[in-house]
Enzyme design. Sequence first.
Site, PDB file in Angstrom:
ATOM      1  N   TYR A 143       0.863  -1.184   0.000  1.00 42.23           N
ATOM      2  CA  TYR A 143       0.000   0.000   0.000  1.00 42.23           C
ATOM      3  C   TYR A 143       0.897   1.230   0.000  1.00 42.23           C
ATOM      4  O   TYR A 143       1.457   1.601   1.027  1.00 42.23           O
ATOM      5  CB  TYR A 143      -0.903  -0.071   1.235  1.00 42.23           C
ATOM      6  CG  TYR A 143      -1.919   1.036   1.409  1.00 42.23           C
ATOM      7  CD1 TYR A 143      -2.095   2.055   0.481  1.00 42.23           C
ATOM      8  CD2 TYR A 143      -2.736   1.038   2.536  1.00 42.23           C
ATOM      9  CE1 TYR A 143      -3.032   3.046   0.664  1.00 42.23           C
ATOM     10  CE2 TYR A 143      -3.687   2.031   2.736  1.00 42.23           C
ATOM     11  CZ  TYR A 143      -3.835   3.029   1.796  1.00 42.23           C
ATOM     12  OH  TYR A 143      -4.769   4.013   1.997  1.00 42.23           O
ATOM     13  N   LYS A 173      -1.135  -1.112  -4.322  1.00 40.03           N
ATOM     14  CA  LYS A 173      -2.169  -0.071  -4.243  1.00 40.03           C
ATOM     15  C   LYS A 173      -1.426   1.256  -4.272  1.00 40.03           C
ATOM     16  O   LYS A 173      -0.786   1.640  -3.301  1.00 40.03           O
ATOM     17  CB  LYS A 173      -3.000  -0.207  -2.970  1.00 40.03           C
ATOM     18  CG  LYS A 173      -4.072   0.870  -2.806  1.00 40.03           C
ATOM     19  CD  LYS A 173      -4.785   0.713  -1.460  1.00 40.03           C
ATOM     20  CE  LYS A 173      -5.942   1.687  -1.295  1.00 40.03           C
ATOM     21  NZ  LYS A 173      -5.553   3.098  -1.271  1.00 40.03           N
TER      22      LYS A 173
END
EC number: 4.1.3.3
Length: 320
Positions: A143, A173
């Site tokens: 992330y 992400k």
Amino acid sequence: MAFPKKKLRGLVAATITPMTENGEINFPVIGQYVDYLVKEQGVKNIFVNGTTGEGLSLSVSERRQVAEEWVNQGRNKLDQVVIHVGALNVKESQELAQHAAEIGADGIAVIAPFFFKSQNKDALISFLREVAAAAPTLPFYYYHMPSMTGVKIRAEELLDGIQDKIPTFQGLKFTDTDLLDFGQCVDQNHQRQFALLFGVDEQLLSALVMGATGAVGSTYNYLGKKTNQMLEAFEQKDLASALSYQFRIQRFINYVIKLGFGVSQTKAIMTLVSGIPMGPPRLPLQKATQEFTAKAEAKLKSLDFLSSPSVKEGKPLASA
């Protein structure tokens, strides 16, 4: 649990954690929330306990319970449930990763620690590797959100050779506006072995042009249907229609950003659009003002984003 046959792609809703007025997690509405995402927004992948879900404002026990509820309620309804297990210390992240595997999640994601920060790529990968190893059967996603973490290690640098060190690594992400960095990630991913999920909703079309395989975002909770229409137009090479959808979405996001837009306001908008009570945020965040909600509602109506009769009347959808 084996790796999913399908790579994570398309829209992924960054789920909100519903709370009661006294700040406790409102577990009973999560089943209704799942049905709303699937039936009303056409979104069947979720990202749990991330920024939108206030994951780092929850206790470890709460994060475990929230993850369990989403997995249980999403069974046979959702395609993939990815649990964010990032924390400021490796032990908590490992505990949450192991728990995600035990409950049958479809993947885990980890944000970079942001108090004591990794100073270089190798240090960050060492942290990520230890967490991934706690759930060796689950796909692992990094992330990337430098605006919140302050960790400025470029994603394209991190991706270089990462699967040699983290065999379960399956994607990223990417929540940043640096399209040069994102483009270099796509360029490295020429065999399309990784899921490259863009995380800035108002810039999604630009990322799709560069090769994003999907997107994770908060607005897909309530604008998922419109965004899916944009994806469909893009896939059909109808760029004019895709641009039209993106510009309409941008008009709303640009408007609420000027008013002050974050997790608290996302909860207010989702309550308004879905009819499902999301409640207030957890401290230190403050509840969105009535003035914000009224202005957001007026803007949604002006853009024809409030079309369901049950939504306009403020009636919650029936739980299946």
